[in-house]
Design an enzyme around this catalytic site. Structure first.
Site, mmCIF file in Angstrom:
data_model
loop_
_atom_site.group_PDB
_atom_site.id
_atom_site.type_symbol
_atom_site.label_atom_id
_atom_site.label_comp_id
_atom_site.label_asym_id
_atom_site.label_seq_id
_atom_site.Cartn_x
_atom_site.Cartn_y
_atom_site.Cartn_z
ATOM 1 N N ARG A 142 70.283 -14.530 66.368
ATOM 2 C CA ARG A 142 70.536 -14.826 67.678
ATOM 3 C C ARG A 142 71.699 -13.572 68.117
ATOM 4 O O ARG A 142 71.855 -13.543 69.273
ATOM 5 C CB ARG A 142 70.791 -16.062 67.996
ATOM 6 C CG ARG A 142 69.890 -17.023 67.528
ATOM 7 C CD ARG A 142 70.299 -18.449 67.909
ATOM 8 N NE ARG A 142 70.147 -18.891 69.176
ATOM 9 C CZ ARG A 142 69.223 -19.730 69.761
ATOM 10 N NH1 ARG A 142 68.485 -20.240 69.228
ATOM 11 N NH2 ARG A 142 69.231 -19.647 71.088
ATOM 12 N N TYR A 145 71.477 -10.850 70.967
ATOM 13 C CA TYR A 145 71.574 -11.364 72.432
ATOM 14 C C TYR A 145 72.885 -11.821 72.878
ATOM 15 O O TYR A 145 73.465 -11.304 73.584
ATOM 16 C CB TYR A 145 70.537 -12.741 72.534
ATOM 17 C CG TYR A 145 70.411 -13.113 73.896
ATOM 18 C CD1 TYR A 145 69.738 -12.204 74.947
ATOM 19 C CD2 TYR A 145 70.767 -14.519 74.291
ATOM 20 C CE1 TYR A 145 69.768 -12.704 76.407
ATOM 21 C CE2 TYR A 145 70.406 -14.873 75.554
ATOM 22 C CZ TYR A 145 69.895 -14.097 76.549
ATOM 23 O OH TYR A 145 70.038 -14.459 77.834
ATOM 24 N N ASP A 146 73.525 -12.443 71.805
ATOM 25 C CA ASP A 146 74.743 -13.225 72.203
ATOM 26 C C ASP A 146 75.913 -12.045 72.295
ATOM 27 O O ASP A 146 76.674 -12.180 73.167
ATOM 28 C CB ASP A 146 75.114 -14.008 71.028
ATOM 29 C CG ASP A 146 74.078 -15.157 70.827
ATOM 30 O OD1 ASP A 146 73.056 -15.346 71.331
ATOM 31 O OD2 ASP A 146 74.510 -16.238 70.040
ATOM 32 N N LYS A 149 75.407 -9.716 75.425
ATOM 33 C CA LYS A 149 75.861 -10.682 76.566
ATOM 34 C C LYS A 149 77.467 -10.505 76.707
ATOM 35 O O LYS A 149 78.022 -10.602 77.703
ATOM 36 C CB LYS A 149 75.220 -11.822 76.757
ATOM 37 C CG LYS A 149 73.762 -11.828 77.146
ATOM 38 C CD LYS A 149 73.426 -11.122 78.495
ATOM 39 C CE LYS A 149 71.913 -11.464 78.873
ATOM 40 N NZ LYS A 149 71.759 -10.857 80.184
ATOM 41 N N TYR A 204 61.159 -28.435 66.436
ATOM 42 C CA TYR A 204 61.898 -27.637 65.115
ATOM 43 C C TYR A 204 62.814 -28.643 64.730
ATOM 44 O O TYR A 204 63.683 -29.032 65.502
ATOM 45 C CB TYR A 204 62.075 -26.291 65.894
ATOM 46 C CG TYR A 204 61.093 -25.467 66.290
ATOM 47 C CD1 TYR A 204 59.757 -25.696 66.112
ATOM 48 C CD2 TYR A 204 61.628 -24.099 67.158
ATOM 49 C CE1 TYR A 204 58.657 -24.637 66.631
ATOM 50 C CE2 TYR A 204 60.566 -23.368 67.686
ATOM 51 C CZ TYR A 204 59.253 -23.485 67.356
ATOM 52 O OH TYR A 204 58.212 -23.032 67.850
ATOM 53 N N ARG A 211 69.779 -29.821 74.477
ATOM 54 C CA ARG A 211 69.932 -28.940 75.434
ATOM 55 C C ARG A 211 70.095 -29.739 76.934
ATOM 56 O O ARG A 211 69.653 -30.833 76.979
ATOM 57 C CB ARG A 211 68.615 -27.981 75.345
ATOM 58 C CG ARG A 211 68.334 -27.209 74.182
ATOM 59 C CD ARG A 211 69.474 -26.124 73.995
ATOM 60 N NE ARG A 211 69.320 -25.061 73.058
ATOM 61 C CZ ARG A 211 69.607 -25.282 72.000
ATOM 62 N NH1 ARG A 211 70.267 -26.293 71.464
ATOM 63 N NH2 ARG A 211 69.382 -24.594 70.973
#
Ligand code: UDP
Length: 315
Positions: A142, A145-146, A149, A204, A211
């Site tokens: 990930r 993306y992290d 940004k 998953y 969230r």
């Protein structure tokens, strides 16, 4: 205003285009269509106040005429998309943000960066406030993306400080609604698609990860208010926008099955959980409340019903 929206054929970009057109502004949507789709803006074709330009914003952006605002929303944004396009994701966050800021500087335009709750990584502080610096693994799957940004935020603040560009940074938490791609791999389209096909929902891990889901219309209202805010030092600091209504993914699966009358239940796919998948995520929206007078209004069930209706015609 004449507004450039990068990622203008994407999920959020296309909703932003609708909103600004409805307010009487004109919009240029720019997209290279690797994850965006012209179906999202087909209803705008032929309008004199709307233009679509197919362009990859990691390359120099040529635009004639004045631009009053640049909304930089171009990026793969779902984990399976940025795993498929890791280098494009890093480039659009870095080179794309540089080019979009360059347009804003050159045209003396206001700039809004679409940042993300992902900059908090797998957070050790809960809920997440804007002053929490985050817990990101740079080299994990990930990380593309992290870190893109995070770099984009740093570059935006540098243009603000060094070039006095009037900038805004929004950290967007999980958002859902019409025009998400059914196959984008995120939990909302996955679950709704599975439920409408009468398949079990794929949770998953053990589903204990949380969230907080925000309906798109609420998010767009927050973005609109942030862009319209008069310039100030404080307006340039990041703002979380999202819905603090937190739930586990297992609970969320049960809600989707209930709203769709899906009899197929749930299956656990432990091995499909991506390394570094945050265990918890919830926005602290105190700052958005104070600065923008904003908070979400659409209840989860209502937003989900609308999204289910949208996907019904598409599975
Ligand atoms: N998830 C899941 N089943 C799916 C898709 C996602 O259980 O079919 C989980 C995923 O592991 C994560 C959460 O749902 O914990 C949200 O995933 P999503 O891809 O929507 O976005 P994220 O918030 O991780 O960026």
């Amino acid at each position: 205003m004449r507004i450039l929206i990068t990622g203008g054929a994407g999920f959020l970009g296309s909703h932003l285009a609708d909103r600004f057109l409805a307010e009487g502004h004109s919009v240029i949507a720019m997209d290279n269509l690797i994850t965006g789709n012209t179906d999202n803006i087909a209803h705008l074709a032929g309008r004199p106040d709307f233009r679509f330009i197919r362009h990859d914003v990691t390359h120099y952006i040529f635009l004639d005429g004045p631009i009053d605002a640049v909304l930089h929303f171009a990026s793969p944004a779902s984990p399976i998309d940025y795993l498929k396009y890791p280098i494009q994701t890093l480039k659009v966050g870095a080179l794309g943000t540089h080019n979009a800021l360059g347009v804003a500087k050159h045209k003396n335009a206001r700039f809004l960066l679409a940042s993300t709750s992902e900059i908090y990584g797998d957070p050790l502080v809960h809920p997440q406030r804007e002053d929490y610096p985050g817990n990101v693994v740079t080299i994990g799957p990930r990380g593309v993306y992290d870190e893109a940004k995070r770099f984009a935020e740093a570059l935006t603040m540098a243009y603000h400080r060094a070039h006095k560009v009037d900038t805004r940074i929004v950290r967007i938490f999980n958002t859902f609604g019409e025009r998400m791609r059914l196959d984008d791999g995120r939990v909302v389209p996955n679950f709704i698609g599975q439920a409408l096909r009468r398949e079990p929902l794929t949770v998953y891990g053990d589903g204990s990860q949380t969230r907080s889901f925000c309906y798109v219309a609420d998010l767009i209202e927050g973005l609109f208010r942030l862009l319209m805010l008069p310039p100030s030092e404080d307006a340039a600091n990041p703002v979380n926008i999202g819905n603090p209504n937190e739930m586990s993914i297992l609970e969320f699966a049960k809600v989707v099955n209930m709203l769709t009358d899906n009899p197929a239940g749930i299956i656990f796919k432990k091995q499909d959980r991506i390394e570094g998948d945050p265990q918890t995520r919830q926005p602290d929206i105190t700052r958005a409340r104070k600065l923008l007078g904003w908070e979400p209004r659409v209840a989860l069930h209502e937003g989900l019903q609308r999204t289910i209706r949208y996907f019904e015609g598409r599975v």
